[in-house]
Design an enzyme around this catalytic site. Structure first.
Site, PDB file in Angstrom:
ATOM      1  CG  HIS A  24      22.975  94.222  76.833  1.00  0.00           C
ATOM      2  ND1 HIS A  24      21.529  93.749  77.230  1.00  0.00           N
ATOM      3  CD2 HIS A  24      23.531  93.221  76.768  1.00  0.00           C
ATOM      4  CE1 HIS A  24      21.618  92.459  77.329  1.00  0.00           C
ATOM      5  NE2 HIS A  24      22.892  92.032  76.907  1.00  0.00           N
ATOM      6  CG  HIS A  78      27.464  83.033  75.519  1.00  0.00           C
ATOM      7  ND1 HIS A  78      27.033  83.802  74.205  1.00  0.00           N
ATOM      8  CD2 HIS A  78      26.793  84.119  76.316  1.00  0.00           C
ATOM      9  CE1 HIS A  78      26.218  84.573  74.129  1.00  0.00           C
ATOM     10  NE2 HIS A  78      26.114  84.827  75.448  1.00  0.00           N
ATOM     11  CD  GLU A  80      25.694  89.027  75.051  1.00  0.00           C
ATOM     12  OE1 GLU A  80      25.045  88.041  75.499  1.00  0.00           O
ATOM     13  OE2 GLU A  80      25.214  90.410  75.094  1.00  0.00           O
ATOM     14  CG  ASP A  82      28.084  89.081  79.336  1.00  0.00           C
ATOM     15  OD1 ASP A  82      28.447  88.777  78.306  1.00  0.00           O
ATOM     16  OD2 ASP A  82      27.261  88.590  79.951  1.00  0.00           O
ATOM     17  CG  HIS A 145      21.334  85.011  75.079  1.00  0.00           C
ATOM     18  ND1 HIS A 145      21.197  86.337  74.892  1.00  0.00           N
ATOM     19  CD2 HIS A 145      22.581  84.865  75.421  1.00  0.00           C
ATOM     20  CE1 HIS A 145      22.224  86.995  75.218  1.00  0.00           C
ATOM     21  NE2 HIS A 145      23.007  86.121  75.683  1.00  0.00           N
ATOM     22  CG  ASP A 164      24.303  84.279  79.050  1.00  0.00           C
ATOM     23  OD1 ASP A 164      25.004  84.727  80.100  1.00  0.00           O
ATOM     24  OD2 ASP A 164      24.506  84.891  77.967  1.00  0.00           O
ATOM     25  CE1 TYR A 192      21.301  86.769  83.226  1.00  0.00           C
ATOM     26  CE2 TYR A 192      20.212  84.722  81.932  1.00  0.00           C
ATOM     27  CZ  TYR A 192      21.310  85.572  82.173  1.00  0.00           C
ATOM     28  OH  TYR A 192      22.264  85.224  81.285  1.00  0.00           O
ATOM     29  CG  HIS A 225      25.293  86.362  84.182  1.00  0.00           C
ATOM     30  ND1 HIS A 225      26.355  87.355  84.091  1.00  0.00           N
ATOM     31  CD2 HIS A 225      25.133  86.232  82.843  1.00  0.00           C
ATOM     32  CE1 HIS A 225      26.673  87.430  83.053  1.00  0.00           C
ATOM     33  NE2 HIS A 225      25.861  86.957  82.301  1.00  0.00           N
TER      34      HIS A 225
END
Ligand code: FEO
Length: 398
Positions: A24, A78, A80, A82, A145, A164, A192, A225
Site C-alpha cells: 500500500h 489485528h 488488517e 495482511d 496502528h 505489527d 517500518y 512481519h
C-alpha cells in the site's frame, strides 16, 4: 521451509511473501512475511492468520504439528487484511470454539467479513485465558496502528506476540534476529516504523510506559512481519523509544524533483553548503528514491529542504506525492525551507512552504527561495549559503 518452534510448543506457522514490492504505497523491495503462531497446548491456539493467497502455506505448516480440526482457539490481534485476509477460510477449516479479539477487533471483523454467527470472545487489557500449561494475556494497543490492534503475551515463555509493532518488511530464510546482519535488520525496522507508525509516536510513548508499568518479563518479541527478536528484544524496544521521541541527529535530506535540471542544481548547491557545515547530507531525487525510503531517511534527520519546479501553476507531481505522504506521517521537530525554479508564475516553492508550515517545520527563511529559469553562479552561491545557514541552525539545536 518448515514450521519453526520458537518456544517450547509454540511454532511459527506463517508465510513468506518473496515477491511483494508495493505494500500500500510502501516499497517492500525485499518482500515481507506474514507471521502466525500456533500454540500446542490442551487448547490448541492459532494467533493471527495470513494474507489470503498464503492460506495454504499456513495450513501446510499447521499440519506439520496438529490436524486442523484440533485447533480450538483463534486470536485475532489485528484485522488488517495482511493478517486476516484468510480469516474466514481459517474459521471454516478449524471451526474454532472461541475467537479472541478486542472490542474494536470484533467490530472490524464484522465490517470486513459480515460474519455474525461466530464464537467471538471480546477481551480487554488485563484479561487472560489459559490454554492448559500456558496463559494468554491480552494487551490492547488501540491505534497502534489500527483501533483493533492488540498484543498477546505468554508469561510462561516470556513471549510477546506483538502484531505489527516491532516488525519489518523483509523476506528472508531466517526467522530470528541473530541469524541476519544487525545493521540491515535495524534499517528495515526503522523503515517500518517511519512509514507505518511515525504518526502514532505519542501513542507509542504511552504504550512503552504502559508496558513498563505492567512489568512484563520479555525475552522474545514475535511480530507479525519479519524477524523474531530472540537475541535483542531490548534493542528494538529502545529503538522504538528513540524513534517515537523523534530524536534527530546532525543530518539533513534535500528532497527534490526537476524538469530541466535547474531545481537539481539548486538542490546540489544547498547540499554542498550543508556538507561544508559538517552535516550528514543526502540529496534525494524523487526520480531515484521511493517515498518510503525518503521517510526512512527523514526519521533521524533534523534538516529538511524540499524543492520543486513549477508545473502548470503548481507542484511537480512527485513532489505533491511526497508532501502528501510526509504530512500524513506527522514528522516533528524538523528545520528547513522550500526552494524551486520556475519559468513565469512560480507557485511551487510557496506551496511547499505551506506544507512545511502545516508540518510545523521551523523555516529558516521568511520566503521560499526561488530562481527563474536557470540558476547562474550567483544564484547557486545563494543556494550554497542557504545550505550553510540550515547547517548552522541544525548545529545550534542538535
Ligand atoms: Fe501488517 Fe496493519 O497490518
Amino acid at each position: 521451509m518448515k514450521a519453526v518452534e520458537i518456544k517450547p510448543d509454540i511454532y511459527w506457522v506463517g508465510a513468506i511473501d518473496w515477491k511483494i514490492r508495493d505494500f500500500h504505497g510502501y516499497s517492500t523491495y525485499k518482500g515481507t512475511t506474514y507471521n502466525a503462531f500456533l500454540i500446542k497446548d490442551a487448547k490448541v491456539t492459532l494467533v493471527d492468520t495470513v494474507k489470503a493467497p498464503f492460506f495454504n502455506q499456513m495450513i501446510h505448516h499447521i499440519k506439520e504439528i496438529v490436524e486442523p480440526y484440533e485447533v480450538d482457539y483463534m486470536v485475532v490481534n489485528h484485522v488488517e487484511m495482511d493478517h486476516s485476509g484468510s480469516f474466514l477460510q481459517a474459521v471454516e477449516t478449524f471451526k474454532p470454539k472461541k475467537i479472541f479479539c478486542s472490542e474494536m477487533g470484533k467490530k472490524a471483523l464484522l465490517q470486513h467479513f459480515h460474519s455474525i454467527d461466530l464464537p467471538y470472545e471480546v477481551v480487554r487489557t488485563g484479561d487472560y485465558v489459559s490454554t492448559g500449561k500456558k496463559t494468554l494475556h491480552f494487551i490492547e494497543t488501540r491505534m497502534l496502528h489500527w483501533p483493533d490492534s492488540m498484543f498477546t503475551y505468554i508469561p510462561e515463555d516470556k513471549l510477546l506476540i506483538s502484531s505489527d509493532a516491532f516488525g519489518q518488511h523483509w523476506a528472508t530464510s531466517a526467522r530470528f534476529d541473530d541469524e541476519v546482519p544487525s545493521d540491515e535488520l535495524m534499517y528495515h525496522a526503522a523503515k517500518y516504523y517511519a512509514n507505518i507508525l511515525l504518526l502514532y509516536s505519542p501513542l507509542v510513548q504511552k504504550l512503552l510506559t504502559k508496558v513498563k508499568e505492567l512489568n512484563l518479563d520479555i525475552d522474545m518479541i514475535a511480530p507479525d512481519h519479519g524477524l523474531i527478536w530472540r537475541k535483542s528484544p531490548g534493542k528494538i524496544i529502545e529503538a522504538y523509544d528513540r524513534w517515537s521521541r523523534q530524536e534527530a541527529k546532525r543530518k539533513a535530506i534535500v528532497v527534490y524533483d526537476t524538469m530541466w535540471h535547474s531545481t537539481e542544481k539548486m538542490a546540489n548547491a544547498i547540499s554542498d553548503g550543508l556538507i561544508d557545515e559538517g552535516i550528514e547530507t543526502l540529496p534525494m531525487s524523487l526520480k531515484v528514491y521511493h517515498r518510503s525510503d525518503i521517510i526512512t531517511e527523514l526519521l533521524d534527520s533534523k534538516g529538511l529542504a524540499i524543492g520543486s519546479p513549477t508545473l502548470n501553476n503548481g507542484l511537480f507531481p512527485t513532489v505533491a506525492d511526497i508532501l502528501t505522504y510526509m504530512k500524513g506521517l506527522k514528522p516533528l521537530g524538523k528545520i528547513g525551507f522550500a526552494f524551486g525554479s520556475y519559468g513565469w508564475s512560480g507557485e511551487a516553492a510557496g506551496i511547499i512552504s505551506q506544507y512545511l508550515s502545516d508540518m510545523k517545520v521551523e523555516q529558516i527563511i521568511d520566503q521560499p527561495f526561488r530562481i527563474q529559469y536557470v540558476p547562474d553562479h550567483e544564484a547557486l552561491k545563494k543556494c550554497y549559503e542557504l545550505g550553510r545557514k540550515l547547517g548552522e541552525r541544525i548545529k545550534e539545536v542538535v
